[in-house]
Design an enzyme around this catalytic site. Structure first.
Site, PDB file in Angstrom:
ATOM      1  N   HIS A 240      86.166 -26.696 -33.149  1.00 56.55           N
ATOM      2  CA  HIS A 240      85.323 -26.660 -31.954  1.00 56.55           C
ATOM      3  C   HIS A 240      85.523 -25.376 -31.129  1.00 56.55           C
ATOM      4  CE1 HIS A 240      84.689 -31.014 -32.557  1.00 56.55           C
ATOM      5  NE2 HIS A 240      85.996 -31.172 -32.573  1.00 56.55           N
TER       6      HIS A 240
HETATM    7  O1  RIB Z   1      85.480 -32.563 -28.140  1.00 54.50           O
HETATM    8  C1  RIB Z   1      86.203 -31.449 -28.610  1.00 54.50           C
HETATM    9  C2  RIB Z   1      86.928 -30.791 -27.487  1.00 54.50           C
HETATM   10  O2  RIB Z   1      87.856 -31.711 -26.921  1.00 54.50           O
HETATM   11  C3  RIB Z   1      87.778 -29.586 -27.952  1.00 54.50           C
HETATM   12  O3  RIB Z   1      87.856 -28.658 -26.906  1.00 54.50           O
HETATM   13  C4  RIB Z   1      89.124 -30.205 -28.195  1.00 54.50           C
HETATM   14  O4  RIB Z   1      90.188 -29.264 -28.027  1.00 54.50           O
HETATM   15  C5  RIB Z   1      89.173 -31.209 -27.084  1.00 54.50           C
HETATM   16  O5  RIB Z   1      89.580 -30.538 -25.896  1.00 54.50           O
END
Ligand code: RIB
Ligand code: CA
Length: 311
Positions: A240
Site C-alpha cells: 500500500h
Molecule cells: O489500509 C492500509 C493502510 O493501513 C496502510 O497504510 C497500512 O500501513 C495501514 O496503515
C-alpha cells in the site's frame, strides 16, 4: 530539482518499505518523518520509524506526533502487522535518536520555514497529525505543495469494515478535514494498492541482493502477506504505502481521475467510507486525484532498483 517531503507514518511493514524507498531515492529530500498512532500505538510506530531509518543508514529527523485520533478511541491492527508492528525480522533496538518536540509542531514549523509551495506531505497512516496541523495553523494549508496519501477505497470496498479502509477508518474526522481543506491532493486507495501485489520471484530477487535492507523488505513482506493471503486468497502482499513514494518519483506508473471524494463520519455501517464520485453524479467539486491503476512491473522494478542501493 529534488522534491521536499515530510512522511507522516504508522510503521507497519509497508510504511517501512515506503520510508526505505524514499530515503534511497535522490529525487526526494525527506525533511522529516512524523509518526502517528495507527497500526500499533505511537510508542511502537515511533520505535519502528527509528529502526527503519537506522536500517537505511540515512539521517533524517524523526518526531512523534499524536497518540490517538482527533476525537475517537484508537483502533490498531496488530492482527495484520504483529505485536511490534514491524514483525518479520528482528532489528534489535533503535540506533538513531528521536527528535524532541511534537510531530504536529514539526509539520507546522517546516511548512512556515520552507518557501511556499515547496513541501509535499505524504501521510501513509491515519490523518490525525495532518488534520491537527491544519486545524492549529490554517495558514499552512496554502503553503503545502501537495498531499499524496495512502487511504480509502471505493470499487474495492474496505479492509477494516466492508466500507472503510484502515487509515480513514481510524480517524474519519481527520480525513474529512484534510479532504475539505482545498489542498492539492492525490489519493492512493485500495483500488490501486491491491494491484501492487508482491510475488515470490520479486521476494527472491530482494534476498539475492544479499543486503540487510533487501532481507528486511523480504521478511517484512513475508510476514505481512500471510494476513492478506488468508483473507483474500491472494498470493502476494499489497504494498500500500510505497505507492505514494513511487508516485512522487515516477507518476507515469499510475493513472486516475480528479473527482469529488467525501468521507462518511456518521454512517451506522459506513463510517470511514471514502464516497468517491467516480461518475460525477453528485455535482460536488472535485477535490482529489483518485488513483485506480498502476504499472505493476514498473513499480516493482523501481522498488528493487532503489532498495538495491541500500546496504
Ligand atoms: O489500509 C492500509 C493502510 O493501513 C496502510 O497504510 C497500512 O500501513 C495501514 O496503515
Ligand atoms: Ca501505514
Amino acid at each position: 530539482m529534488t522534491r521536499k517531503i515530510i512522511i507522516d507514518t504508522d510503521p507497519g511493514q509497508d510504511d517501512a518499505v515506503a520510508i526505505l524507498l524514499a530515503l534511497a531515492s535522490p529525487e526526494l529530500e525527506v525533511l522529516g518523518i512524523t509518526t502517528v498512532a495507527g497500526n500499533v500505538p505511537l510508542a511502537l510506530t515511533t520505535r519502528n520509524a527509528q529502526l527503519t531509518v537506522g536500517l537505511s543508514g540515512r539521517e533524517v529527523p524523526i518526531v512523534a506526533g499524536r497518540d490517538r485520533p482527533l476525537n475517537r478511541p484508537l483502533v490498531t491492527a496488530e492482527y495484520v502487522h504483529g505485536q511490534t508492528g514491524l514483525d518479520g525480522i528482528d532489528l534489535g533496538v533503535p540506533q538513531v535518536p528521536l527528535n524532541p518536540g511534537d510531530g504536529v509542531d514539526f509539520i507546522i514549523d517546516t511548512l512556515r520555514r520552507e518557501p511556499e509551495g515547496t513541501v509535499t506531505l505524504v501521510p501513509i497512516g491515519p490523518l490525525t497529525n495532518i488534520a491537527a496541523a491544519f486545524e492549529r495553523a490554517p495558514d499552512i494549508v496554502a503553503r503545502v505543495q501537495q498531499v499524496v496519501l495512502m487511504g480509502g477505497g471505493y470499487f474495492e470496498g474496505g479492509n477494516v469494515t466492508p466500507a472503510a479502509e484502515f487509515n480513514i477508518y481510524v480517524d474519519p474526522e481527520a480525513a474529512a478535514l484534510v479532504l475539505a481543506s482545498g489542498v492539492d491532493l492525490v489519493m492512493m486507495p485500495l483500488d490501486v494498492t491491491h494491484k501492487a501485489l508482491t510475488s515470490a520471484d520479486w521476494l527472491a530477487g530482494l534476498r539475492a541482493l544479499g543486503t540487510r535492507a533487501g532481507e528486511a523488505v523480504a521478511s517484512w513482506t513475508d510476514f505481512f502477506e500471510r494476513y492478506d493471503r488468508e483473507k483474500y486468497g491472494s498470493a502476494g502482499a499489497p504494498l500500500h504505502d510505497p505507492c505514494t513514494i513511487a508516485y512522487l518519483i515516477r507518476p507515469e506508473l499510475f493513472s486516475g481521475r480528479r473527482i469529488n471524494v467525501e468521507i462518511e463520519t456518521e454512517g451506522r455501517y459506513t463510517t470511514g467510507m471514502t464516497v468517491a464520485d467516480w461518475w460525477g453524479v453528485s455535482g460536488r467539486a472535485p477535490n482529489a486525484l483518485f488513483i485506480r491503476d498502476i504499472d505493476r512491473d514498473g513499480f516493482f522494478d523501481l522498488l528493487t532498483e532503489r532498495i538495491a542501493t541500500l546496504d
